[in-house]
Design an enzyme around this catalytic site. Sequence first.
Site, PDB file in Angstrom:
ATOM      1  CB  ILE A  80      -0.957   0.008   1.210  1.00  0.00           C
ATOM      2  CG1 ILE A  80      -1.850  -1.239   1.202  1.00  0.00           C
ATOM      3  CG2 ILE A  80      -1.817   1.273   1.211  1.00  0.00           C
ATOM      4  CD1 ILE A  80      -2.665  -1.442   2.459  1.00  0.00           C
ATOM      5  CG  ASP A  95      10.171   0.089   3.683  1.00  0.00           C
ATOM      6  OD1 ASP A  95       8.988   0.165   3.330  1.00  0.00           O
ATOM      7  OD2 ASP A  95      10.727  -0.988   4.028  1.00  0.00           O
ATOM      8  CB  ALA A 110       6.612   1.072   8.566  1.00  0.00           C
ATOM      9  CB  ALA A 111       2.634  -2.512   9.944  1.00  0.00           C
ATOM     10  CB  THR A 155      -6.157  -3.271   9.805  1.00  0.00           C
ATOM     11  OG1 THR A 155      -6.976  -4.349   9.385  1.00  0.00           O
ATOM     12  CG2 THR A 155      -5.685  -3.584  11.234  1.00  0.00           C
ATOM     13  CG  ASP A 156     -11.200  -4.523   8.155  1.00  0.00           C
ATOM     14  OD1 ASP A 156     -10.106  -5.099   8.322  1.00  0.00           O
ATOM     15  OD2 ASP A 156     -12.016  -4.855   7.270  1.00  0.00           O
ATOM     16  CD  GLU A 157      -7.040  -8.634   9.834  1.00  0.00           C
ATOM     17  OE1 GLU A 157      -6.510  -9.238  10.772  1.00  0.00           O
ATOM     18  OE2 GLU A 157      -6.878  -8.934   8.644  1.00  0.00           O
ATOM     19  CE1 TYR A 190      -1.299  -6.195  10.683  1.00  0.00           C
ATOM     20  CE2 TYR A 190      -3.540  -7.009  10.421  1.00  0.00           C
ATOM     21  CZ  TYR A 190      -2.565  -6.067  10.136  1.00  0.00           C
ATOM     22  OH  TYR A 190      -2.857  -5.007   9.302  1.00  0.00           O
ATOM     23  CB  SER A 191      -6.162  -7.710  14.688  1.00  0.00           C
ATOM     24  OG  SER A 191      -6.428  -8.908  15.356  1.00  0.00           O
ATOM     25  CG  ASN A 230      -9.087  -8.167   3.528  1.00  0.00           C
ATOM     26  OD1 ASN A 230      -9.768  -7.910   4.525  1.00  0.00           O
ATOM     27  ND2 ASN A 230      -8.299  -9.211   3.453  1.00  0.00           N
ATOM     28  NE  ARG A 250     -10.554 -11.740   6.199  1.00  0.00           N
ATOM     29  CZ  ARG A 250     -11.130 -12.540   7.106  1.00  0.00           C
ATOM     30  NH1 ARG A 250     -12.441 -12.614   7.196  1.00  0.00           N
ATOM     31  NH2 ARG A 250     -10.388 -13.249   7.942  1.00  0.00           N
TER      32      ARG A 250
HETATM   33  P1  NAD Z   1       3.365  -4.693   3.556  1.00  0.00           P
HETATM   34  O1  NAD Z   1       3.716  -5.840   4.456  1.00  0.00           O
HETATM   35  O2  NAD Z   1       3.203  -4.930   2.105  1.00  0.00           O
HETATM   36  O3  NAD Z   1       4.474  -3.541   3.696  1.00  0.00           O
HETATM   37  C1  NAD Z   1       4.981  -3.151   4.931  1.00  0.00           C
HETATM   38  C2  NAD Z   1       6.193  -2.254   4.681  1.00  0.00           C
HETATM   39  O4  NAD Z   1       6.697  -1.842   5.960  1.00  0.00           O
HETATM   40  C3  NAD Z   1       7.332  -2.950   3.948  1.00  0.00           C
HETATM   41  O5  NAD Z   1       7.869  -2.105   2.961  1.00  0.00           O
HETATM   42  C4  NAD Z   1       8.352  -3.204   5.045  1.00  0.00           C
HETATM   43  O6  NAD Z   1       9.712  -3.229   4.585  1.00  0.00           O
HETATM   44  C5  NAD Z   1       8.103  -2.042   5.988  1.00  0.00           C
HETATM   45  N1  NAD Z   1       8.498  -2.341   7.363  1.00  0.00           N
HETATM   46  C6  NAD Z   1       8.165  -3.445   8.083  1.00  0.00           C
HETATM   47  N2  NAD Z   1       8.765  -3.394   9.290  1.00  0.00           N
HETATM   48  C7  NAD Z   1       9.453  -2.234   9.329  1.00  0.00           C
HETATM   49  C8  NAD Z   1      10.271  -1.614  10.311  1.00  0.00           C
HETATM   50  N3  NAD Z   1      10.508  -2.205  11.487  1.00  0.00           N
HETATM   51  N4  NAD Z   1      10.810  -0.414  10.033  1.00  0.00           N
HETATM   52  C9  NAD Z   1      10.590   0.194   8.837  1.00  0.00           C
HETATM   53  N5  NAD Z   1       9.865  -0.364   7.862  1.00  0.00           N
HETATM   54  C10 NAD Z   1       9.292  -1.562   8.103  1.00  0.00           C
HETATM   55  O7  NAD Z   1       2.074  -4.045   4.197  1.00  0.00           O
HETATM   56  P2  NAD Z   1       0.788  -3.409   3.497  1.00  0.00           P
HETATM   57  O8  NAD Z   1      -0.155  -4.500   3.183  1.00  0.00           O
HETATM   58  O9  NAD Z   1       1.218  -2.477   2.454  1.00  0.00           O
HETATM   59  O10 NAD Z   1       0.174  -2.593   4.734  1.00  0.00           O
HETATM   60  C11 NAD Z   1       0.605  -1.276   5.011  1.00  0.00           C
HETATM   61  C12 NAD Z   1      -0.133  -0.754   6.223  1.00  0.00           C
HETATM   62  O11 NAD Z   1      -1.537  -0.752   5.955  1.00  0.00           O
HETATM   63  C13 NAD Z   1       0.059  -1.593   7.475  1.00  0.00           C
HETATM   64  O12 NAD Z   1       0.145  -0.719   8.571  1.00  0.00           O
HETATM   65  C14 NAD Z   1      -1.190  -2.459   7.553  1.00  0.00           C
HETATM   66  O13 NAD Z   1      -1.487  -2.780   8.874  1.00  0.00           O
HETATM   67  C15 NAD Z   1      -2.215  -1.507   6.964  1.00  0.00           C
HETATM   68  N6  NAD Z   1      -3.364  -2.151   6.291  1.00  0.00           N
HETATM   69  C16 NAD Z   1      -3.154  -3.114   5.336  1.00  0.00           C
HETATM   70  C17 NAD Z   1      -4.251  -3.655   4.668  1.00  0.00           C
HETATM   71  C18 NAD Z   1      -4.094  -4.701   3.593  1.00  0.00           C
HETATM   72  O14 NAD Z   1      -5.108  -5.245   3.108  1.00  0.00           O
HETATM   73  N7  NAD Z   1      -2.884  -5.022   3.148  1.00  0.00           N
HETATM   74  C19 NAD Z   1      -5.554  -3.228   4.990  1.00  0.00           C
HETATM   75  C20 NAD Z   1      -5.712  -2.248   5.985  1.00  0.00           C
HETATM   76  C21 NAD Z   1      -4.616  -1.722   6.610  1.00  0.00           C
HETATM   77  O1  DAU Z   2      -8.795  -6.530   6.707  1.00  0.00           O
HETATM   78  C1  DAU Z   2      -7.572  -5.866   6.519  1.00  0.00           C
HETATM   79  C2  DAU Z   2      -6.442  -6.857   6.609  1.00  0.00           C
HETATM   80  O2  DAU Z   2      -6.510  -7.668   5.437  1.00  0.00           O
HETATM   81  C3  DAU Z   2      -5.070  -6.194   6.734  1.00  0.00           C
HETATM   82  O3  DAU Z   2      -5.012  -5.494   7.938  1.00  0.00           O
HETATM   83  C4  DAU Z   2      -3.956  -7.245   6.685  1.00  0.00           C
HETATM   84  O4  DAU Z   2      -2.698  -6.610   6.703  1.00  0.00           O
HETATM   85  C5  DAU Z   2      -4.116  -8.037   5.413  1.00  0.00           C
HETATM   86  O5  DAU Z   2      -3.142  -9.067   5.363  1.00  0.00           O
HETATM   87  C6  DAU Z   2      -5.519  -8.650   5.309  1.00  0.00           C
HETATM   88  O6  DAU Z   2      -5.720  -9.672   6.310  1.00  0.00           O
HETATM   89  P1  DAU Z   2      -6.487 -11.051   5.982  1.00  0.00           P
HETATM   90  O7  DAU Z   2      -6.060 -12.054   6.961  1.00  0.00           O
HETATM   91  O8  DAU Z   2      -7.933 -10.823   5.788  1.00  0.00           O
HETATM   92  O9  DAU Z   2      -5.841 -11.342   4.517  1.00  0.00           O
HETATM   93  P2  DAU Z   2      -5.263 -12.675   3.843  1.00  0.00           P
HETATM   94  O10 DAU Z   2      -5.025 -12.342   2.407  1.00  0.00           O
HETATM   95  O11 DAU Z   2      -4.159 -13.267   4.624  1.00  0.00           O
HETATM   96  O12 DAU Z   2      -6.502 -13.664   3.919  1.00  0.00           O
HETATM   97  C7  DAU Z   2      -7.754 -13.332   3.318  1.00  0.00           C
HETATM   98  C8  DAU Z   2      -8.702 -14.477   3.598  1.00  0.00           C
HETATM   99  O13 DAU Z   2      -8.260 -15.644   2.870  1.00  0.00           O
HETATM  100  C9  DAU Z   2      -8.753 -14.900   5.058  1.00  0.00           C
HETATM  101  O14 DAU Z   2     -10.078 -15.317   5.383  1.00  0.00           O
HETATM  102  C10 DAU Z   2      -7.818 -16.107   5.120  1.00  0.00           C
HETATM  103  C11 DAU Z   2      -7.976 -16.738   3.756  1.00  0.00           C
HETATM  104  N1  DAU Z   2      -6.776 -17.430   3.233  1.00  0.00           N
HETATM  105  C12 DAU Z   2      -5.600 -16.752   3.212  1.00  0.00           C
HETATM  106  C13 DAU Z   2      -4.456 -17.372   2.761  1.00  0.00           C
HETATM  107  C14 DAU Z   2      -3.125 -16.639   2.765  1.00  0.00           C
HETATM  108  C15 DAU Z   2      -6.876 -18.721   2.742  1.00  0.00           C
HETATM  109  O15 DAU Z   2      -7.970 -19.326   2.721  1.00  0.00           O
HETATM  110  N2  DAU Z   2      -5.739 -19.344   2.294  1.00  0.00           N
HETATM  111  C16 DAU Z   2      -4.525 -18.719   2.291  1.00  0.00           C
HETATM  112  O16 DAU Z   2      -3.531 -19.354   1.872  1.00  0.00           O
END
Ligand code: NAD
Ligand code: DAU
Length: 350
Positions: A12, A33, A82-83, A130-132, A155-156, A184, A219
């Site tokens: 993101i 990062d 960053a997370a 996150t919504d989690e 995580y959440s 998501n 989701r």
């Molecule tokens: P990601 O795992 O793809 O990227 C995380 C980034 O943070 C990476 O570039 C990593 O190198 C950096 N990072 C990790 N640990 C670090 C540290 N200790 N110091 C500095 N940098 C560090 O994550 P994402 O999916 O892009 O999520 C970004 C943010 O959005 C997170 O805070 C996550 O909780 C939130 N979020 C994600 C989703 C989703 O669906 N992916 C949804 C809602 C909220």
């Molecule tokens: O809701 C926001 C969150 O969405 C973010 O905060 C998280 O960073 C992001 O990773 C995501 O979390 P989820 O756990 O919902 O996402 P994931 O893609 O891991 O899984 C989506 C759904 O699919 C969940 O119900 C678990 C399921 N799943 C996932 C994987 C990786 C499977 O069934 N098989 C799999 O191998």
Amino acid sequence: MKILITGGAGFIGSHVVRRFVRNYPDYKIYNLDALTYAGNLENISDIEHEPNYAFIKADITDAAAITAIFKEHAFDGVIHLAAESHVDRSITDPLAFVNTNVLGTLNLLNAFKEVWAGNFDGKLFYHVSTDEVYGTLGAEGLFTETTPYSPNSPYSASKAASDHFVRAYGETYGMPFVLTNCSNNYGPNHFPEKLIPLFINNIIQNKPLPVYGDGNYTRDWLFVKDHAVAIDLVFHKGKNHQTYNIGGFNEWKNIDLVKLLCVIMDEKLGREKGTSEKLITYVKDRPGHDLRYAIDASKINKELGWEPSVTFEEGLDFTVNWFLDNHDWLKNVTSGEYLKYYEKQYSHGV
Ligand code: NAD
Ligand code: DAU
């Protein structure tokens, strides 16, 4: 205006960095990062030479380094992404999530507080969450900004703790903040440990598609560029000390989504109808698996006029094309450490 974006080499964050660098030539954008397994400078190689962009390699868990960076640059705004972000990894290594997501956030808050020393005029700390944090829904209802926190995974829980600290710094020290809780995301540059990119990669390789439990988990999916637009709006127009929920109005049961993806992939790869669906394999469930997430995004819609710009079908089509067109990116991020992770995570049942 000097803006620090953390986690800008991740999924993101890279879309947020690109949007800010391109849309705000008068701002200086600093992307901080640590480049963990999830961070990849290839994600933003197209903007790395822009004059209003700088990259800082640093770890937010290193308090001294973070304070020094804040003292050097005196950022006006922080957008903190960053997370550690993957639920499955949090189940095997919770402490890594506490270190980065909780302590790392505190280090940023402390540095921001110290540098501005109570004079926060025109400053902002934006925490991306996150919504989690709200836990799980049953068959009915939506998460609103007033839904009580009830996180179920390490995580959440770590994200919930960081949200609480941001709010507490706002109340205690008068620090200006905004906070968003998003559903998501999916789209280009999504790391293939998460459902959609993992399954795209496995379909390409004719590997099993490991569906957790019975697949009836729900989701709410949002195209990542729409999340970046929402972040831009909240950063510029969101009200101080407010939370905004962001979602796609787009609920899918995992199994239905996976079947749709299989149909799209068969078409794109020129495979016979039904080929990819045969790869679906039901595996051991995720412990503490949240049944359903769904966001009520009416506050950001009413106050800031935000809504998703693409349908799920359009977004998914764009995403699949991106992964097929960026074969080298996919190959690079699924080698080395990734293979070890994959073997460990999916050793049971796939
Ligand atoms: P990601 O795992 O793809 O990227 C995380 C980034 O943070 C990476 O570039 C990593 O190198 C950096 N990072 C990790 N640990 C670090 C540290 N200790 N110091 C500095 N940098 C560090 O994550 P994402 O999916 O892009 O999520 C970004 C943010 O959005 C997170 O805070 C996550 O909780 C939130 N979020 C994600 C989703 C989703 O669906 N992916 C949804 C809602 C909220
Ligand atoms: O809701 C926001 C969150 O969405 C973010 O905060 C998280 O960073 C992001 O990773 C995501 O979390 P989820 O756990 O919902 O996402 P994931 O893609 O891991 O899984 C989506 C759904 O699919 C969940 O119900 C678990 C399921 N799943 C996932 C994987 C990786 C499977 O069934 N098989 C799999 O191998």
